[in-house]
Design an enzyme around this catalytic site. Structure first.
Site, mmCIF file in Angstrom:
data_model
loop_
_atom_site.group_PDB
_atom_site.id
_atom_site.type_symbol
_atom_site.label_atom_id
_atom_site.label_comp_id
_atom_site.label_asym_id
_atom_site.label_seq_id
_atom_site.Cartn_x
_atom_site.Cartn_y
_atom_site.Cartn_z
ATOM 1 N N HIS A 72 -10.849 -5.546 10.456
ATOM 2 C CA HIS A 72 -11.513 -5.502 9.148
ATOM 3 C C HIS A 72 -12.938 -4.979 9.268
ATOM 4 C CE1 HIS A 72 -8.142 -7.800 7.588
ATOM 5 N NE2 HIS A 72 -8.613 -7.662 6.373
ATOM 6 N N GLU A 122 0.815 -1.221 0.000
ATOM 7 C CA GLU A 122 0.000 0.000 0.000
ATOM 8 C C GLU A 122 0.846 1.266 0.000
ATOM 9 O OE1 GLU A 122 -0.736 -2.613 1.947
ATOM 10 O OE2 GLU A 122 -2.785 -3.156 1.392
#
Lengths: 362, 303
Positions: B154, B77
């Site tokens: 998450h 990322e």
């Protein structure tokens, strides 16, 4: 003898020649005989080498006499790295820089009076006084930014190279980072991206031996950072970063490879910063004095001068004239900065959001 | 604007159509992220477009635009968002997907220090036309659970740590219709915009969406239900919870107004203040953690 890292090397013999550290000028001359920058480029290189030196030395004097120019990281000593790399680039190519970025800016063509005004915090500065030393940027000359978050500029250079590939231009991007930056994940992620996408990037590691006060042999797992190129299937070469012509030669080969669409290269330049990490840093707390003297004995400007004069490539008159012109240029840059206006309080709140262009459909 | 009869599209399909229509009109737009297509480099084995992002919002784009513009990335990322920043500074208009907002810790510097501050720090000399898309919230919500079983790494919202940053626009669509319009506006914006797409909406929401390209203004809240007695302020999926609550309150004789915040930064204080000045009561429905939250910011605005 410095080592050569990486794999899938081309022109192995040629690159090997670049890695020598011999002080024997005869062998140096022999090594250079077939591949030299043009005379015009050599003159340009000396002009930039000495302009960077003059800029930084004057800046140091200004800092020490109390001129408030903010935090600065002097590039003095490392000039051959920036100039050698940028000598191999075209005006339309990109570079991304580090916190120690003044040399990269000048080598890529950022005007010194706008840099000095930026350091003085004046509205005529390259960044309208909103950046300072650690953010000097001039996209008009392909300078994507000094960037003090270590390693991040490397990812931006990879993005510029991706842009060149998608837009099908011939541009390349050079990413400068230090041996300290070689440890951050962003640099490795960027190298992997550039390798898998075969992007036109030069990863230029200026190994000056110290990340602030942390020595390279403590912080880096490999003997040569160029060896890490093997992990990304790209050529890696270690060059003498005090030799601008050697840096140019390695960079020119990497640029040629990049423009052919063959992907990135890693060039490690062995160099040394003459002063501390930033202004006022006492290097005596972490570096032996003999080591500092040894680096100064290999000064890149004196060496370039000797190389070009010994081989009758340039004349002392030419080189002296360049130095005099640069002193004048820095005098003028300081005068420009001093006479420029300071920002107004309201300027704090402009440029927060990027505006729509005139007439743009929203 | 004349519109054809609106079809029903899912939230993800609406975003897909927004990106597709913009990519057709502007060759500088690229899409990058982990498995935005999927099966990268396996076309010779007959595998293409195996994934399409967590909400399938980018599925099918690679067959129209090819791997040159739809770039599957490695798991990096910080690296690929940084490449997006650099590309945005040098002539492209990247749309970068961070699969889940929970992963922004891996690339927060690129958002906080790089993308958001470039225009300012460089004195306005660069534009930064970068869109970051990311899924947030929980998958659950079938009247049994609002969780979804994905755990604390998450299921987060995290928009407060994004809205805090000057220079970054933070957009949270709530319907298929506004997801398309806001996505197109984000793509056309010359600065960085992060779009948070709720997982539940992405997987479950459907609604009428015109086929034509259209924009909706970033920085504008919307009053989605008029009422006199109380203002219910919702963000993303919570706007739907507000509307359900307003129905319940109506049965009890309470006339609730519902405001869909839509853009968290810059916040449309005017619309919220106008509503509260009429109802004199404000309830904020938020799924984020409360400390230093957008909910508190909304309360502060309304106080």
């Amino acid at each position: 003898m410095l080592s050569r890292g990486g794999c899938s090397q081309e022109k192995a013999g040629k690159l090997q020649r670049l890695t020598h550290t011999s002080s024997n000028s005869a062998s140096r001359a022999a090594g250079l005989a077939q591949n030299l920058p043009s005379r015009e480029k050599l003159l340009w290189m000396y002009e930039r080498l000495t302009l960077i030196r003059e800029f930084e030395e004057r800046l140091k004097w200004l800092v020490e006499t109390g001129v408030p120019v903010g935090a600065v990281h002097y590039y003095t000593g490392q000039e051959a790295c920036a100039v050698g790399v940028c000598a191999a680039l075209e005006p339309g190519d990109w570079i991304a820089s580090t916190h120690r970025g003044h040399g990269h800016c000048i080598a890529k063509g950022v005007e010194v009076h706008r840099m000095m005004a930026e350091l003085y915090g004046k509205t005529t500065g390259s960044n309208r006084a909103k950046g300072g030393s650690m953010h000097i940027t001039d996209v008009r000359v392909g300078m994507l930014g000094v960037n003090p978050i270590v390693g991040m500029g490397v990812t931006h250079a990879v993005g510029a190279a991706l842009s060149a590939k998608v837009r099908k231009t011939s541009q390349v991007a050079a990413a400068f980072f230090g041996e300290g930056g070689a440890s951050i994940g962003a640099v490795h992620e960027a190298m992997n991206l550039a390798a898998i996408w075969k992007l036109p990037v030069l990863f230029v590691c200026e190994n000056n031996g110290y990340a602030q006060a942390t020595p390279v042999e403590y912080a880096v797992s490999v003997r040569r950072i160029a060896d890490r190129a093997a992990a990304y299937s790209m050529p890696g070469v270690t060059v003498d970063g005090q030799d601008a012509i050697a840096v140019w030669e390695a960079s020119a080969a990497a640029v040629e490879r990049a423009r052919r669409g063959q992907g990135p290269s890693l060039i490690e330049c062995m160099t040394y910063r003459y002063y501390g990490h930033h202004q006022g840093d006492d290097t005596g707390r972490y570096r032996p004095r003999e080591e500092e003297q040894s680096a100064r004995d290999r000064d890149c400007i004196r060496r370039f001068r000797e190389q070009t004069l010994d081989q009758h490539l340039l004349t002392a008159t030419e080189l002296d004239a360049i130095e005099a012109a640069n002193r004048k240029k820095i005098d003028e840059a300081v005068a420009f900065a001093e006479s420029s206006p300071l920002p107004q309080p309201a300027d704090l709140f402009t440029h927060v959001y990027v505006p729509a262009r005139d007439g743009e459909q929203k | 604007m004349t519109t054809t009869a609106a079809r029903e599209l899912s939230f993800g399909q609406a975003i897909n159509e927004a990106i597709r229509q913009e990519m057709r009109r502007d060759p500088k737009i690229i899409v990058m992220g982990e498995d935005v297509a999927g099966a990268a480099g396996r076309a010779h084995l007959g595998f293409v477009d195996a994934w399409g992002g967590p909400l399938r919002a980018t599925r099918g784009l690679i067959t129209e635009f090819g791997p040159e513009r739809i770039l599957d990335t490695p798991i990096a990322e910080m690296g690929f968002l940084g490449a997006g920043v650099g590309a945005a500074m040098s002539g492209l208009r990247p749309i970068v997907e961070i699969m889940f907002v929970d992963l922004i810790g891996c690339c927060y510097d690129q958002i906080m220090n790089q993308a958001a501050k470039m225009h300012y720090m460089m004195g306005g000399q660069v534009e930064l036309p970068l869109v970051i898309r990311t899924a947030y919230g929980t998958r659950g919500g079938d009247n049994r659970t609002y969780g979804g079983g994905a755990g604390a790494q998450h299921s987060q919202t995290l928009y407060a740590v994004l809205a805090h940053i000057p220079g970054l626009k933070v957009v949270v669509p709530s319907t298929a219709y506004n997801a398309k319009g806001l996505t197109i506006s984000a793509i056309r914006d010359n600065g960085p915009v992060i779009i948070l797409e709720h997982k539940f909406l992405g997987l479950r929401a459907k609604g009428p969406v015109p086929e034509e390209s259209y924009t909706l203004p970033i920085g504008s809240a919307q009053i989605v239900r008029r009422g006199r007695d109380v203002t219910l302020c919702g963000i993303g999926r919570m706007t739907h919870i507000c509307s359900e609550a307003a129905d319940s309150l109506s049965a009890e004789g309470i006339d609730a107004e519902v405001v869909d915040v839509l853009t968290l930064s810059p916040l449309d204080e005017g619309t919220i203040l106008e509503s509260v000045s009429r109802t004199r009561r404000l309830v904020v429905v938020d799924e984020d953690t409360p400390v230093c939250s957008v909910a508190r910011e909304l309360f502060g605005t309304g106080a």
